[in-house]
Design an enzyme around this catalytic site. Sequence first.
Site, PDB file in Angstrom:
ATOM      1  N   ASP A   3      -7.944  -1.366  -8.208  1.00 22.63           N
ATOM      2  CA  ASP A   3      -7.275  -0.479  -7.250  1.00 22.63           C
ATOM      3  C   ASP A   3      -7.389   0.970  -7.704  1.00 22.63           C
ATOM      4  O   ASP A   3      -6.677   1.401  -8.611  1.00 22.63           O
ATOM      5  CB  ASP A   3      -5.806  -0.882  -7.115  1.00 22.63           C
ATOM      6  N   HIS A  50      -6.994  -3.545  -3.893  1.00 20.92           N
ATOM      7  CA  HIS A  50      -6.008  -2.842  -3.087  1.00 20.92           C
ATOM      8  C   HIS A  50      -6.001  -3.443  -1.682  1.00 20.92           C
ATOM      9  O   HIS A  50      -7.037  -3.550  -1.037  1.00 20.92           O
ATOM     10  CB  HIS A  50      -6.339  -1.351  -3.011  1.00 20.92           C
ATOM     11  N   CYS A  94       0.851  -1.176   0.000  1.00 24.02           N
ATOM     12  CA  CYS A  94       0.000   0.000   0.000  1.00 24.02           C
ATOM     13  C   CYS A  94       0.900   1.244   0.000  1.00 24.02           C
ATOM     14  O   CYS A  94       1.758   1.385  -0.862  1.00 24.02           O
ATOM     15  CB  CYS A  94      -0.941  -0.054   1.209  1.00 24.02           C
TER      16      CYS A  94
END
Length: 252
Positions: free
Chosen positions: A189, A221, A134
């Site tokens: 994402d 994500h 991330c």
Amino acid sequence: MTSVHGSLVDIPTPDGTADAYLAHPDDGAPHPAVLFYMDGFGLRPHLKSMADRLAAAGYTVLVPNVFYRYSPAPVVDLPDFINPAERPEIIQALRPAAEALTPEAAMRDAAVYLDWLSESALTTDGPAGVTGYCMGAGLALRTVGTYPDRIAAAAGFHGAYLATEAPNSPHLLAEHITAEVYFGHADQDSTNPAEQIDRLEKALTEAGVRHRTETYEGAHHGFTQADTAMYGAEATERHWEALLDLLNRTFP
């Protein structure tokens, strides 16, 4: 599986003390160092378990709480499982901590983390590896571009905002990278849309960086985070195969 030892450590920095989790094979021997950058939810049991799995493969792994300026981990109270209904409120609560971590501050910290690892009796001599998730994928990219002589391999997974149009976007450091890098993107994402994936690929290619980027079909994500609803078991195992392939080739 190799037996692993995990412990909490404090790392002095110019801006305070960073709390961190350290995992390493429980044999007392030095092993290649890996700097592991957390995702936006922060240092918590699931990330420690990921560090343990990486340590079991033969690495000394440091997972710093990069939000230490704001608070020791956990920065906010987190449920055992983060579901979609709770996610926006948690992200909003974490926003001040994330905004306090400027690129300049993050790279000051990166130097300290790398120094700490290199000075540890638990690590081998030479450059380290780095991986991130991330927001941590962006930190990994920024670190390998800022300290190219200190990183031999870098990876990032379900990265966020890796190649924006901002003047300080991390992909703009590609020309400085000397390590081999790997990025595993999620195709579902919103923080890393197709145009940013293409922009990162172009930057790495034009800079002559040894790299491989892959987009994981059907992945969301946060797909490596088993304590969230974004988790994808198949994509996570694919990530482990790619990460260990990169590290094991770099640190045979």
